[in-house]
Design an enzyme around this catalytic site. Structure first.
Site, PDB file in Angstrom:
ATOM      1  NE  ARG A   5      45.433  44.170  38.082  1.00 43.58           N
ATOM      2  CZ  ARG A   5      45.646  42.868  38.044  1.00 43.58           C
ATOM      3  NH1 ARG A   5      46.151  42.325  36.945  1.00 43.58           N
ATOM      4  NH2 ARG A   5      45.356  42.096  39.071  1.00 43.58           N
TER       5      ARG A   5
ATOM      6  CG  ASN B 191      45.318  49.694  43.240  1.00 42.66           C
ATOM      7  OD1 ASN B 191      45.185  48.582  43.731  1.00 42.66           O
ATOM      8  ND2 ASN B 191      46.241  49.960  42.324  1.00 42.66           N
TER       9      ASN B 191
ATOM     10  CG  HIS C  24      41.265  43.894  51.663  1.00 37.56           C
ATOM     11  ND1 HIS C  24      42.284  44.832  51.704  1.00 37.56           N
ATOM     12  CD2 HIS C  24      40.822  43.880  50.377  1.00 37.56           C
ATOM     13  CE1 HIS C  24      42.447  45.353  50.498  1.00 37.56           C
ATOM     14  NE2 HIS C  24      41.579  44.795  49.676  1.00 37.56           N
TER      15      HIS C  24
ATOM     16  CE  LYS D  21      47.511  44.275  41.318  1.00 44.14           C
ATOM     17  NZ  LYS D  21      47.142  45.475  42.090  1.00 44.14           N
TER      18      LYS D  21
ATOM     19  CD  GLU E 133      38.147  45.132  47.000  1.00 46.38           C
ATOM     20  OE1 GLU E 133      37.955  45.678  45.896  1.00 46.38           O
ATOM     21  OE2 GLU E 133      39.195  45.277  47.657  1.00 46.38           O
TER      22      GLU E 133
ATOM     23  CG  HIS F 223      42.569  48.921  47.479  1.00 52.78           C
ATOM     24  ND1 HIS F 223      41.292  49.169  47.032  1.00 52.78           N
ATOM     25  CD2 HIS F 223      42.687  47.571  47.571  1.00 52.78           C
ATOM     26  CE1 HIS F 223      40.664  48.013  46.856  1.00 52.78           C
ATOM     27  NE2 HIS F 223      41.486  47.038  47.189  1.00 52.78           N
TER      28      HIS F 223
ATOM     29  CG  HIS G 243      46.890  48.673  51.208  1.00 48.98           C
ATOM     30  ND1 HIS G 243      47.427  48.672  49.937  1.00 48.98           N
ATOM     31  CD2 HIS G 243      45.985  47.657  51.211  1.00 48.98           C
ATOM     32  CE1 HIS G 243      46.877  47.713  49.218  1.00 48.98           C
ATOM     33  NE2 HIS G 243      45.996  47.091  49.968  1.00 48.98           N
TER      34      HIS G 243
ATOM     35  CD  GLU H 148      48.448  48.062  39.952  1.00 47.39           C
ATOM     36  OE1 GLU H 148      49.203  48.663  40.711  1.00 47.39           O
ATOM     37  OE2 GLU H 148      47.647  47.204  40.331  1.00 47.39           O
TER      38      GLU H 148
ATOM     39  CE  LYS I 285      41.004  42.102  40.267  1.00 44.54           C
ATOM     40  NZ  LYS I 285      41.293  41.697  41.659  1.00 44.54           N
TER      41      LYS I 285
ATOM     42  NE  ARG J 121      64.297  29.844  37.074  1.00 43.96           N
ATOM     43  CZ  ARG J 121      65.255  28.936  37.182  1.00 43.96           C
ATOM     44  NH1 ARG J 121      65.034  27.682  36.796  1.00 43.96           N
ATOM     45  NH2 ARG J 121      66.438  29.260  37.665  1.00 43.96           N
TER      46      ARG J 121
END
Length: 362
Positions: free
Chosen positions: A241, A245, A265, A143, A185, A248, A252, A237, A227, A121
């Site tokens: 936030r 993206n 990417h 993330k 990026e 993106h 994706h 998010e 960031k 955990r």
């Protein structure tokens, strides 16, 4: 050395950026209160170059670190590879204070972070990003995830590292293509948040492409500052936030349609940013001149603006599997100008399809 603070209350941490951070890493480990047993996750490209060097530094800090090497590439960001690392962690006897270090690019960081977030955990996690893309993107913000056959990063968590160490000396062995993909990026941060930073990139192309020390430290630190500022205001998010993206949604879809192997990417994001700028112009949000500036900088920094191996129908279907799609509505991040964006979920299908068609290589 530049140090950027990510302010998240009890989860706050520092990002260290410099050429040579060996002593800083040793000192951090000595004072972190970790259990002695540690796992250093790396991949088959980075491990042979730097794995043993980092393991010795962790040992100097008082840890017994075991290297776990995964195959390089996006295909390793999977539940199958995660299970192998869980098994390794159990066999090593890692406890709740045993740290997991991620030495590599975004795949290593995302996978190792996912393990750290879910093993017992949650155990301590430290990022040691070695690619430009990982330094300015995936290593900052917490993330962590693995991919599923039906979509990228669909299985994951928000889990903050204890620290991030960006030793720019480790970038000297990066292939040129890996440098360019990180620039995708970096350009994004100028578009979404800082017009002056975008202008800096436009006026320092030679220094940026050559990774000259002063320009490199500045563009990485400024990207991390932006960031960090966004993440500090919206860790999970819920709103702001989402601007991270930008580019993106289409990216994706491009990555999925090319099986995550044709484009890195940052390359897919570059194409997606031109697509998002195009949508913004088609909706009357920005002038064509802004689309031209975005497109020109992306091309000048050696990134693609067209995608091979994609169809509009397949890409359009893919965007509805994106994490940003809620209730069947796609949340697009669109431009209001260089340095300012907003989110919209009311973009007509014909506008999206036209922008996608314009991004497919003829």
């Amino acid at each position: 050395m530049r140090k950027v603070r990510v302010e998240l209350g009890k989860e706050s941490y520092d990002i260290y950026i410099s050429h040579g951070l060996q002593q800083e890493l040793v000192d951090f480990v000595k004072g972190a209160g970790f259990s002695k047993q540690a796992m250093l996750v790396t991949d088959s490209n980075v491990g042979p170059l730097y794995g043993e060097k980092i393991r010795r530094l962790l040992e100097e800090g008082g840890l017994k670190a075991t290297i776990a090497t995964i195959p390089a590439g996006e295909s390793s960001k999977s539940l199958r590879m995660a299970e192998e690392l869980y098994t390794k962690a159990i066999e090593l006897g890692l406890d709740r204070k045993s740290p997991i270090f991620a030495l590599g690019g975004g795949v290593v960081g995302d996978l190792a972070g996912f393990i750290a977030a879910t093993y017992m955990r949650g155990v301590p996690f430290v990022q040691l990003p070695t690619s430009l893309l990982a330094q300015v993107d995936s290593s900052v913000g917490g993330k962590v995830a693995v991919n599923h056959a039906l979509g990228k990063n669909l299985i994951g968590a928000f889990y903050q590292p204890k620290a991030v160490f960006m030793d720019l000396e480790l970038m000297k062995t990066l292939p040129k293509r890996e440098i360019y993909t990180g620039l995708g990026e970096i350009i994004k941060y100028g578009i979404i948040y800082d017009a002056d930073f975008f202008a800096f990139l436009e006026s320092h192309v030679k220094e940026v492409l050559g990774l000259e020390p002063e320009a490199t430290v500045h563009m990485i630190a400024r990207s991390c500052e932006i960031k960090a500022a966004v993440v500090s205001q919206d860790e999970k998010e819920a709103g702001l936030r989402r601007i991270l993206n930008f580019g993106h949604t289409m990216a994706h879809a491009i990555e999925k349609e090319t099986n995550y192997v044709r484009y890195n990417h940052g390359e897919a994001v570059a194409i997606g940013m031109v697509g998002a700028a195009d949508i913004s112009a088609r909706l009357g949000m920005i002038p064509e001149a802004d689309v031209t500036r975005v497109t020109k900088l992306i091309e000048t920094l050696q990134l693609p603006i067209y995608a091979d191996g994609c169809t509009v129908d397949a890409m359009y279907r893919d965007i509805f599997h994106d994490k940003k799609t809620v209730g069947g509505k796609v949340n697009w991040v669109l431009m209001e100008g260089i340095g300012k964006v907003m989110c919209r979920n009311d973009v007509p299908e014909d506008v999206v399809r036209a922008a996608m068609a314009a991004r497919i290589a003829k």
